[in-house]
Design an enzyme around this catalytic site. Structure first.
Site, PDB file in Angstrom:
ATOM      1  N   ASP A  24      -1.134   8.756  10.141  1.00 47.96           N
ATOM      2  CA  ASP A  24      -0.513   7.565  10.724  1.00 47.96           C
ATOM      3  C   ASP A  24       0.080   7.922  12.088  1.00 47.96           C
ATOM      4  OD1 ASP A  24       1.006   5.278  11.239  1.00 47.96           O
ATOM      5  OD2 ASP A  24       1.705   5.112   9.164  1.00 47.96           O
TER       6      ASP A  24
ATOM      7  N   HIS B 106       1.727   5.655  14.260  1.00 47.01           N
ATOM      8  CA  HIS B 106       2.735   4.722  14.778  1.00 47.01           C
ATOM      9  C   HIS B 106       4.041   5.467  15.017  1.00 47.01           C
ATOM     10  CE1 HIS B 106      -0.110   1.970  12.734  1.00 47.01           C
ATOM     11  NE2 HIS B 106       0.199   1.152  13.745  1.00 47.01           N
TER      12      HIS B 106
HETATM   13  C1  B12 Z   1       1.849  -0.769  18.237  1.00 47.29           C
HETATM   14  C2  B12 Z   1       0.963  -0.812  17.013  1.00 47.29           C
HETATM   15  C3  B12 Z   1      -0.102   0.046  16.964  1.00 47.29           C
HETATM   16  C4  B12 Z   1      -0.383   1.062  18.027  1.00 47.29           C
HETATM   17  C5  B12 Z   1       0.489   2.283  17.755  1.00 47.29           C
HETATM   18  C6  B12 Z   1       0.916   3.012  19.008  1.00 47.29           C
HETATM   19  C7  B12 Z   1       1.812   4.153  18.676  1.00 47.29           C
HETATM   20  N1  B12 Z   1       1.378   5.351  18.990  1.00 47.29           N
HETATM   21  O1  B12 Z   1       2.883   3.990  18.103  1.00 47.29           O
HETATM   22  C8  B12 Z   1      -1.902   1.347  17.796  1.00 47.29           C
HETATM   23  C9  B12 Z   1      -2.717   0.367  18.617  1.00 47.29           C
HETATM   24  C10 B12 Z   1      -2.399   2.763  18.100  1.00 47.29           C
HETATM   25  C11 B12 Z   1      -2.033   0.963  16.335  1.00 47.29           C
HETATM   26  C12 B12 Z   1      -3.054   1.422  15.527  1.00 47.29           C
HETATM   27  C13 B12 Z   1      -3.247   0.961  14.238  1.00 47.29           C
HETATM   28  N2  B12 Z   1      -2.565   0.025  13.607  1.00 47.29           N
HETATM   29 CO1  B12 Z   1      -0.971  -0.684  14.273  1.00 47.29          CO
HETATM   30  N3  B12 Z   1       0.506  -1.752  14.868  1.00 47.29           N
HETATM   31  C14 B12 Z   1       1.233  -1.716  15.942  1.00 47.29           C
HETATM   32  C15 B12 Z   1       2.283  -2.832  15.894  1.00 47.29           C
HETATM   33  C16 B12 Z   1       1.805  -3.972  16.755  1.00 47.29           C
HETATM   34  C17 B12 Z   1       3.675  -2.443  16.310  1.00 47.29           C
HETATM   35  C18 B12 Z   1       4.245  -1.172  15.643  1.00 47.29           C
HETATM   36  C19 B12 Z   1       5.572  -0.848  16.260  1.00 47.29           C
HETATM   37  O2  B12 Z   1       5.652   0.026  17.113  1.00 47.29           O
HETATM   38  N4  B12 Z   1       6.616  -1.557  15.862  1.00 47.29           N
HETATM   39  C20 B12 Z   1       7.967  -1.415  16.389  1.00 47.29           C
HETATM   40  C21 B12 Z   1       8.757  -0.392  15.537  1.00 47.29           C
HETATM   41  C22 B12 Z   1      10.175  -0.285  16.049  1.00 47.29           C
HETATM   42  O3  B12 Z   1       8.800  -0.864  14.217  1.00 47.29           O
HETATM   43  P1  B12 Z   1       8.217  -0.106  12.989  1.00 47.29           P
HETATM   44  O4  B12 Z   1       7.232   0.906  13.380  1.00 47.29           O
HETATM   45  O5  B12 Z   1       7.794  -1.086  11.962  1.00 47.29           O
HETATM   46  O6  B12 Z   1       9.488   0.680  12.403  1.00 47.29           O
HETATM   47  C23 B12 Z   1      10.639  -0.025  11.947  1.00 47.29           C
HETATM   48  C24 B12 Z   1      10.609  -0.413  10.476  1.00 47.29           C
HETATM   49  O7  B12 Z   1       9.309  -0.406   9.911  1.00 47.29           O
HETATM   50  C25 B12 Z   1      11.520   0.499   9.790  1.00 47.29           C
HETATM   51  N5  B12 Z   1      11.043   1.765   9.230  1.00 47.29           N
HETATM   52  C26 B12 Z   1      10.094   2.601   9.676  1.00 47.29           C
HETATM   53  N6  B12 Z   1      10.085   3.722   8.958  1.00 47.29           N
HETATM   54  C27 B12 Z   1      11.025   3.617   8.033  1.00 47.29           C
HETATM   55  C28 B12 Z   1      11.448   4.485   7.038  1.00 47.29           C
HETATM   56  C29 B12 Z   1      12.487   4.117   6.190  1.00 47.29           C
HETATM   57  C30 B12 Z   1      12.933   5.039   5.119  1.00 47.29           C
HETATM   58  C31 B12 Z   1      13.101   2.854   6.343  1.00 47.29           C
HETATM   59  C32 B12 Z   1      14.156   2.456   5.435  1.00 47.29           C
HETATM   60  C33 B12 Z   1      12.677   1.992   7.352  1.00 47.29           C
HETATM   61  C34 B12 Z   1      11.656   2.367   8.191  1.00 47.29           C
HETATM   62  O8  B12 Z   1      12.453   0.855  10.781  1.00 47.29           O
HETATM   63  C35 B12 Z   1      11.795   0.949  12.039  1.00 47.29           C
HETATM   64  C36 B12 Z   1      12.768   0.652  13.133  1.00 47.29           C
HETATM   65  O9  B12 Z   1      13.305  -0.619  13.015  1.00 47.29           O
HETATM   66  C37 B12 Z   1       2.279  -3.190  14.380  1.00 47.29           C
HETATM   67  C38 B12 Z   1       2.624  -4.640  14.048  1.00 47.29           C
HETATM   68  C39 B12 Z   1       4.090  -4.867  14.005  1.00 47.29           C
HETATM   69  N7  B12 Z   1       4.505  -5.885  14.702  1.00 47.29           N
HETATM   70  O10 B12 Z   1       4.846  -4.120  13.359  1.00 47.29           O
HETATM   71  C40 B12 Z   1       0.854  -2.840  13.965  1.00 47.29           C
HETATM   72  C41 B12 Z   1       0.588  -2.429  12.561  1.00 47.29           C
HETATM   73  C42 B12 Z   1       1.665  -1.459  12.074  1.00 47.29           C
HETATM   74  N8  B12 Z   1      -0.728  -1.646  12.663  1.00 47.29           N
HETATM   75  C43 B12 Z   1      -1.476  -1.905  11.691  1.00 47.29           C
HETATM   76  C44 B12 Z   1      -2.745  -1.312  11.577  1.00 47.29           C
HETATM   77  C45 B12 Z   1      -3.579  -1.771  10.398  1.00 47.29           C
HETATM   78  C46 B12 Z   1      -3.210  -0.379  12.486  1.00 47.29           C
HETATM   79  C47 B12 Z   1      -4.537   0.347  12.403  1.00 47.29           C
HETATM   80  C48 B12 Z   1      -4.918   0.855  11.036  1.00 47.29           C
HETATM   81  C49 B12 Z   1      -5.721  -0.449  12.921  1.00 47.29           C
HETATM   82  C50 B12 Z   1      -5.365  -1.642  13.681  1.00 47.29           C
HETATM   83  N9  B12 Z   1      -5.484  -2.746  13.044  1.00 47.29           N
HETATM   84  O11 B12 Z   1      -5.045  -1.524  14.827  1.00 47.29           O
HETATM   85  C51 B12 Z   1      -4.330   1.501  13.387  1.00 47.29           C
HETATM   86  C52 B12 Z   1      -3.858   2.731  12.627  1.00 47.29           C
HETATM   87  C53 B12 Z   1      -3.860   3.981  13.455  1.00 47.29           C
HETATM   88  C54 B12 Z   1      -3.293   5.130  12.738  1.00 47.29           C
HETATM   89  N10 B12 Z   1      -4.093   6.125  12.426  1.00 47.29           N
HETATM   90  O12 B12 Z   1      -2.134   5.155  12.441  1.00 47.29           O
HETATM   91  C55 B12 Z   1      -0.897  -2.871  10.696  1.00 47.29           C
HETATM   92  C56 B12 Z   1      -0.463  -2.200   9.384  1.00 47.29           C
HETATM   93  C57 B12 Z   1      -0.848  -3.082   8.224  1.00 47.29           C
HETATM   94  C58 B12 Z   1      -0.248  -2.738   6.941  1.00 47.29           C
HETATM   95  N11 B12 Z   1       0.569  -1.735   6.788  1.00 47.29           N
HETATM   96  O13 B12 Z   1      -0.557  -3.441   6.059  1.00 47.29           O
HETATM   97  C59 B12 Z   1       0.244  -3.543  11.513  1.00 47.29           C
HETATM   98  C60 B12 Z   1       1.453  -3.980  10.664  1.00 47.29           C
HETATM   99  C61 B12 Z   1      -0.371  -4.765  12.227  1.00 47.29           C
HETATM  100  C62 B12 Z   1      -0.833  -5.797  11.229  1.00 47.29           C
HETATM  101  N12 B12 Z   1      -0.005  -6.751  10.912  1.00 47.29           N
HETATM  102  O14 B12 Z   1      -1.942  -5.734  10.793  1.00 47.29           O
HETATM  103  N13 B12 Z   1      -1.081   0.173  15.956  1.00 47.29           N
END
Ligand code: B12
Lengths: 476, 140
Positions: free
Chosen positions: B14, B16
């Site tokens: 992963d 992200h």
């Molecule tokens: C940017 C992004 C990408 C970028 C990542 C760039 C990078 N290097 O970071 C790129 C384009 C490369 C990418 C690729 C992929 N992505 Co992407 N991506 C996103 C996106 C739009 C934003 C992620 C992000 O940065 N969010 C902002 C941060 C701050 O939030 P966060 O990561 O969720 O973390 C917060 C919480 O989750 C929480 N949290 C995180 N960890 C933990 C741990 C604990 C213990 C707790 C309590 C809370 C917690 O706290 C964090 C801070 O507030 C999301 C959609 C979304 N809006 O979330 C999809 C998303 C995560 N991706 C998704 C997918 C499917 C992929 C891909 C598989 C293919 C694709 N469809 O693009 C690939 C996977 C690549 C890989 N091998 O990992 C899906 C995941 C689906 C799922 N889980 O069911 C999402 C949700 C989009 C969707 N709705 O389909 N992605």
């Protein structure tokens, strides 16, 4: 002539290199069989006599006389840590960079069997690590206690969790052991810090080991036995990379030292990924890094090299028949002083050395592994990326004395058939033509600018010899 | 040293990284000793780092939908390595698509996680959990 004499008390030969500080040049080298078991001075006097013969001078006076040593089995070290991929690996790296011969390493709590085995190995120094700073204390404290209870009385260098330094010091002092406390080799999970341990080991070497090995009998003649030989080679490599005073360095560099018993590789470079789409994993790598391959000596381990690469490859490379190779190598392994005579033997010898270089550099360099993820391919790099290294230098008797050293050294180069190994791609190749790397490491202590000046004169640039027809499909 | 140590990282293949950085920042600000392993972490990476640093909590993120597969067996590895006192947290987009949250939570709790968060769990929530679980006073 007003000369500086640089000496290496090696396990088989005592080598001497004379340089002139006044003229700023290399003068001559000579060698004679080592006599560490009786009196080191005999071998040294013989080597100096040979030097006199070469120069045709009856009387030679030396203004400075300094030495390094790998005699009497080298600096036998044991490295102890907690987790194998973390503090154990960090401790191993520190020991190797200090020029040690690593004879064992242990993880987690030492057991009764571990301790028995450890004593039987007869180490010269023990390096005790474990826990990041503020991290685990339990294991290193346990290990300190059980080590302190041993009869074995060798210096112990402690480079573990800072939080229990004093308690560990007390444990060893109470038991009457020689203990030295230095900085943690792994203060944080993502930060390696092996330089302080390296320096501490060198101090112990000068204070205790030289005496324990009987090399201090040379003290009347030699001003100082300054370091283990591999440490001198690493210092020369660092100097050549970085430069000194007016003399510029050559930049990121790799040195491979082929020997009868081991093949050593030294790099001074960051090893950071050269492509953007790569994730770097694993323990951080030291900027200066030494690895030793104890199974890749072209005499003592020639049969092992044959087993590793396959006899048919050696046959293809040398033109010698398979059964002749087998009998020749079993002879060389028994009579390690043998030198090749016929043309085919010379080819075989060079093929062996080239394979040793190939495998040793593969093990030293990082790897690139491809993983398939939901998004497609992702590349993960472990270890140092050496692809962009600017210069590769070959040293060691079997390489510099070979008819075709370039052929051997080219084994260090990147192989398109095996692209997962991040070996140097387009470096300039150089041969240490007078075999003076160790001497330069010693001279660097006296006059670094002159040392690099002389080393640059010594290096002969050669052009790369393209791979043999078929790539070397050597296992690691 | 009374500072509590948190080993954190993103598990599996992963990449992200954004959430990981944000959580690291928030926990450091809150006075924790944070060991961030970054993205692309195996279960062994977490276990090894926790052992060496004597960690109090392992905080696992999974964003790309394969959380269940990647996290299975982590608790058992911890027990095997003698890390029985270490609390396990997990959060992110743990499963593919939208599923019933209570089911997801129960599933990860059954796998041995002490705290389970979702993409809406904020860093402040994590800090609150840590305070409760480690009953530590936060320097702020
Ligand atoms: C940017 C992004 C990408 C970028 C990542 C760039 C990078 N290097 O970071 C790129 C384009 C490369 C990418 C690729 C992929 N992505 Co992407 N991506 C996103 C996106 C739009 C934003 C992620 C992000 O940065 N969010 C902002 C941060 C701050 O939030 P966060 O990561 O969720 O973390 C917060 C919480 O989750 C929480 N949290 C995180 N960890 C933990 C741990 C604990 C213990 C707790 C309590 C809370 C917690 O706290 C964090 C801070 O507030 C999301 C959609 C979304 N809006 O979330 C999809 C998303 C995560 N991706 C998704 C997918 C499917 C992929 C891909 C598989 C293919 C694709 N469809 O693009 C690939 C996977 C690549 C890989 N091998 O990992 C899906 C995941 C689906 C799922 N889980 O069911 C999402 C949700 C989009 C969707 N709705 O389909 N992605």
């Amino acid at each position: 002539m007003d000369l500086t004499l640089l000496i290496d008390f090696g396990s088989t030969y005592t080598k001497v290199t004379a340089i002139s500080e006044q003229k700023g040049c290399f003068v001559a080298t000579a060698k004679a069989p080592s006599t560490v078991n009786s009196d080191v001075m005999i071998g040294l006097s013989n080597a100096i006599n040979n030097l006199k013969d070469i120069l045709g001078e009856e009387n030679l006076s030396f203004r400075r006389r300094v030495a390094c040593s790998s005699a009497a089995g080298g600096l036998r070290m044991i490295a102890i840590g907690l987790v194998p991929t973390l503090t154990v690996e960090a401790a191993r790296k520190a020991a190797l960079n200090a020029g040690a011969k690593l004879i064992g390493s242990y993880a987690f709590k030492l057991t009764e069997e571990d301790l028995k085995e450890l004593c039987m190995q007869k180490p010269d120094i023990i390096l005790l690590a474990g826990g990041t700073d503020g991290g685990d204390e339990e294991v290193i404290l346990h290990n300190a206690k059980v080590l302190a209870s041993l009869e074995l009385n060798v210096p112990i260098v402690v480079a573990g969790n800072r939080a229990c330094k004093e308690r560990i010091r007390q444990i060893f002092i109470t038991a009457g052991k020689d203990v030295r406390i230095t900085e943690n080799v792994l203060p944080e999970i993502n930060r390696l810090n092996i330089q302080p341990a390296r320096e501490c080991i060198r101090e112990v070497f000068i204070e205790r080991i030289v005496h324990a090995k009987g090399i201090d009998k040379a003290k009347e003649f030699v001003e100082g036995i300054l370091m283990p030989t591999p440490e001198a080679v690493l210092r020369a490599t660092e100097l050549l990379a970085e430069g000194a005073g007016e003399e510029t360095g050559m930049g990121e560099i790799l040195v491979v030292d082929v020997g009868g018993a081991t093949t050593d590789v030294y790099t001074v470079c960051s090893g950071n990924p050269t492509r953007g789409d790569v994730i770097l994993k694993g323990l951080p790598e030291p900027y200066s890094k030494r690895t030793v391959e104890g199974d890749l000596g072209v005499r003592f381990n020639c049969l092992h090299i044959m087993e590793t690469v396959g006899v048919s490859l050696l046959s293809e490379m040398s033109g010698m028949k398979v059964d002749v190779i087998e009998s020749t190598l079993s002879l060389w392994a028994r009579k390690t002083y043998m030198v090749p005579k016929s043309e085919l033997e010379i080819n075989l010898d060079q093929a062996l050395a080239r394979c040793a270089v190939d495998i040793a550099v593969k093990r030293h360099s990082g790897t690139l592994e491809k993983y398939y993820t939901p998004m497609g391919e992702v590349f993960v790099q472990y270890g140092k990326d050496l692809t962009s290294i600017k210069a590769v230098v070959g040293t060691g008797g079997p390489l510099v004395n070979a008819q075709n050293p370039t052929y051997i050294l080219s084994g260090a180069l990147f192989d398109e058939h095996d692209p997962s190994y991040l070996k140097p791609k387009n470096p300039k190749l150089y041969i240490d033509k007078n075999y003076i790397f160790y001497a330069i490491g010693l001279l660097a202590e006296i006059n670094p600018e002159l040392a690099i000046h002389i080393l640059k004169q010594d290096l002969k640039q050669v052009s790369c010899e393209k791979m043999v027809d078929r790539s070397l499909m050597c296992r690691r | 040293m009374n500072q509590k140590t948190i080993v954190m990282g993103v598990i599996g293949a992963d990449i992200h990284v954004v959430g990981n950085k944000i959580i690291e920042y928030a926990l450091r600000e809150a006075g924790f000793n944070v060991v961030n392993l970054g993205i692309f972490c195996s279960q062994e990476d977490f276990v090894n780092a926790a052992k060496e640093t004597n960690a109090d909590v392992i905080l696992v993120s999974s964003l790309y939908g394969h959380g269940e597969l990647d996290c299975k067996g982590l608790k058992e590895k911890c027990l095997e390595a003698g890390l029985n006192k270490v609390k396990l947290y997990v959060g992110g987009n743990l499963v593919v698509g939208k599923q019933n949250w209570e089911d997801v939570k129960a599933k990860f709790e059954a796998m041995g996680f002490d705290r389970v968060g979702s993409e809406t769990t904020m860093p402040d929530d994590i800090i609150k959990w840590l305070q409760e679980d480690l009953s530590c006073i936060i320097a702020k």
